[in-house]
Structure formats: C-alpha cells, structure tokens
Scaffold this active site. Sequence first.
Site, PDB file in Angstrom:
ATOM      1  CB  THR A  69      12.388   0.041   0.897  1.00 48.59           C
ATOM      2  OG1 THR A  69      13.042  -1.121   1.417  1.00 48.59           O
ATOM      3  CG2 THR A  69      12.394   1.137   1.947  1.00 48.59           C
ATOM      4  CG  ASP A  76      16.634  -4.103   2.838  1.00 45.26           C
ATOM      5  OD1 ASP A  76      15.909  -4.610   1.963  1.00 45.26           O
ATOM      6  OD2 ASP A  76      16.219  -3.274   3.680  1.00 45.26           O
ATOM      7  CD  GLU A 127      14.816   4.400   6.894  1.00 45.30           C
ATOM      8  OE1 GLU A 127      14.578   3.752   5.856  1.00 45.30           O
ATOM      9  OE2 GLU A 127      15.270   3.872   7.935  1.00 45.30           O
TER      10      GLU A 127
END
Length: 544
Positions: A352, A347, A329
């Site tokens: 995120t 994405d 990640e």
Amino acid sequence: MGNTRNNTRNKGVFVRVSRVGLACIIGALLCAVCWTASVPVAHASGDARVAASQTGQEPQTNSVAAAGEQARSAGSWVKASKGWWYRYADGTWPANTSLQIKGKTYRFDPKGWMVTGWSKVAGEWRFYARSGAMRIGWLKTGGKWYYLEPSSGKMLTGWQSVAGKRYYLSSSGAMKTGWLKADGAWYRLASSGALVMGWQKVGGKWYYLDPSNGKMLTGWQKVAGKWYYLDAKNGDMKTGWLKLGSDWYYLTKSGAMATNTTISGKYWVGADGKWTTKPTSATTGSSSAAGSTGSANIPQATLEANKLVGTIAQGTLRDTVFALVSSAENSTIDFNAEYGYIEDIGDGRGYTCGIIGFTSATGDLLDVVELYVKLAPANNPLQPYLPALRSAVGSSTHAGLGSGFVSAWKKACVTPQMKEAQNAILNGQYMLPAVKTAQSDGLSPLGQYIYYDALVMHGPGNDAESFGGIRAAALKKAKTPAQGGSEATYLGAFLDARSKVMLKEEAHSDLSRITVQRTFIKEGKWDLSRPLSWTMYGDRFELK
C-alpha cells in the site's frame, strides 16, 4: 500567673511599729496576696501579664536559653482574650522564640503570645496554622500556593524542585502559573505550577519549549527530524508561507517545513525548503530536463480536476477532503507528507503506497509507476520494477519487489514527477468519478467526499463490493436529491450499504470513517466548511 516577686527588705534601717500598725500592715499584705491569687492565670481584666506589670509584679525572667527552653518545655497551654500562651511549671513563659512541643514547632512573639499566620524572623518567612503549629511543604492561603522548606519551614522563592518537578515561586513566595519570564527567557508553567516542556498548545497556538530546561525556543528548530519555525519574538509556531530575508518557505499545517515538493500545484520548494521558480538537479535529485512542472507535463485528468471549481476536486475543499481521507488511511492530516508512504498492511493487497494508498494487488500502484516512468524517463529508479508490478496485480506477492522496491519508491517520491503521477491517477480513477457521479445525484460537497472515500477504499466497478455495487444497493433503499429525495436519507442508505461490505473484511471492520461521515450528516456539514473536528480510530483531528 504565679509570677516571681522581689522580696526586698530595708537592710540599713530598723522601723518600729505599734501592734495596731503592724496588724494593719499584715492585713493589707494578706489582702494583696489574696487579690493576686484570685487573678486568672492568663486573663485579668484583659491580660494577667499586663496587670502584673501594672502592679509591679512583671516577671524578671519570662524566657530562657535554648537548652533551658527544652528542659522546661513541660508545661500547659493557656488561653486568654488575645490568644494562647504557654506556661511552664515554674510560671514563666517562652517569648520571642520558637519552641517544639510534642513534636510540633510553635512561635511566640515578644510578649509571649502564640503566633499564627505569617511570621518573619531573621529575614525568613514561616507560616503557622490556626493551631499554632508551623506548616511545611505546600501551603495554600489567600488563594495562592506557597512552598515551605520541609526541613526548616522557611518560605522558598525562585526555582524549586519538588517531587521531580520544577516550580517557580515569586519573590513573595507565591507559586506562578502560565507564562513566566525569568533569567532572560520565557517558560510555561501548568495550572499545577509544574514547568512544562516540549510542544505546548496555548491559546490556539503551538510553542516548543526546550526539553532540557523548559525555555521557549524561537527561530528554526529541528524536532524529530523535521524543521519548524517559531516566531522570533513570540515563539508561536508558523504555518503556511513564510518569508525570511529574500527567501520563501512553506510550512505545512503541522508546522513542518515542506521540502522537495510542489505547493498548490505550481510552487516548488527544494531540499532546503526554499521556494525556487524551477526545480533543478540540486533540488529534485533528477536531471533539470526532467524537472519541469509546467502544464505540458501535467496529465489531462489533473487539468480537468482543476477546472471543477466549487467541488472537492479543487482548492480548499480538496485539501479538506485529502486531510479527512489521510486521517483514515495514514492517521495524519498532513497528506502532503504521505506521497512517500509504503507498507504492506496485511490486507491481502500487497504493498500500500502513496497519498491514498495505491496497492500492488489492485493495479493502481502499477498505473502510478507507469505514468511516473513516462514523466521522468531518465534514470528512473522504479522502471526496473515494472515487470514485477505487472505480475503482482491480483495477488499480495512481493516477488521481484522487496526492500529494493521500497528504497526505490522512497527515492522516487521526492521528485515532482512522482507526485504529479500520483495526483493524476488519483484524479482520473477516484476524484473525477466521485465528483461527477455525486453531481449527477445532486449531492453536496459532503456527499462528494463520501463517494470519493468509498471509491478510494473499494475501487471503481459494479460488483457488490465495489463503489458501483454499494451505490446500487443504496438506490434500492432511498432516492437521491436529483430524484427528489432527501440527501441525508440517501447518504444514510449509502453508508449502511458500505458498512455491510466493510464488515465482511477484517482489515476494514473498524467503521470509524463511516462514523465520522454520519456525524457530519447529523451536524449538517454539507459544505464541509471549517472549522472541522473529528475522531478517527481514537485520534482527534481538527481543521481550522
């Protein structure tokens, strides 16, 4: 050898001899001349020059001044049993001197023999090849390297700069490698002899060498904005708990000092890295009333996860799995440093954030912030953004968020309450479902990790592209261990199904994390015991 002779005559006495006597004398002289002419130039019963001296024919001059040496250097090489010497046109030879011949420098000993190997003159060492030519620059002899000054050929010692790199040559001239103590400091020299600087791993330990001069540093050092502690005596980087005086510090696996965080769920270290029994406004940046990390403020999901001893939800296995997921990640195994992470990675999931990549589009980021506001209600920097986060669920919008939200997120993430909130949502939505489902399927810790990683990326749910759908596809291909099947075969089917889902989305088309998991299955790493090593997106990681 064509040596000059002393043609002396008796000037004070006239000697009368008979014809017979004169004939005898002349004959003897002719024999002597013929015998001398028949002696090889450089070798007569061992050495023409020695033979000449024994017969009283030692040359009166066998070397000349430097200017004359160059003027008479036109000559020829002569080989004898002892080696080579150089004969001038007039029959003399150079001795106890150096001479340039056709652009190369040669050395001759006091008897005129060409020198090879090491030669010391006026306190300076030089090296002459088997050809006799003086060497310059790097020289390897006797298994050791030496550096000969290019301008003079003399052997150098001590610190020397060559082609932009620093080398250390001992008092005997030999190039040093490995650890070196000089000038009261330690240095590290590569196998090439070049001085190395910055971070260096030696014998499984890390050292930091001053980038300006290569000296090994000790004690506290700030590197790239982070503090590290290097052993005061040996210089090796420390990790884990460190006691200095009466204070305790925690150094992460990367060596960086932890700050403003909870270690092992119960030890708080403040902004100065020191462990303190209770966070205060000085260490957390929030009010002391909101700073308690007691069990009353730990959400139920985390308390439940802490009870699952022997699974990836607790202890060393938890740290191992968090490092594995963090390498995928966030490209680091220092997962504790990733609570404050925030980025839009393009994405389609908006922002995120945090330790496992909670996103604004999927709603788990909203869950984190809502729980954080409950845990730290006073002056919460993220509370004003709750409406915008609720509106962002299901889209990639930044509306109402932007740079202000990014700054507020980073500010909030230094508090223990934010970390508790992230851990709780992580446990409740991903860790507990992964472990419990894996246990019901009869999977090992490796299988638990594979389930958890899939839940983190694809989310819970039963549609074809969520964790439930991937598991259902795998069950159509293979039996779980609880059903009497092979764990390796079943997990292979699960990863096949997951790969198909990942390849549908460009942002997840790199299957590195799947490759790592397949490798662990092949290697039989069922209990995820350390040491572990793997490559993720081209980066190499290791857990010891």
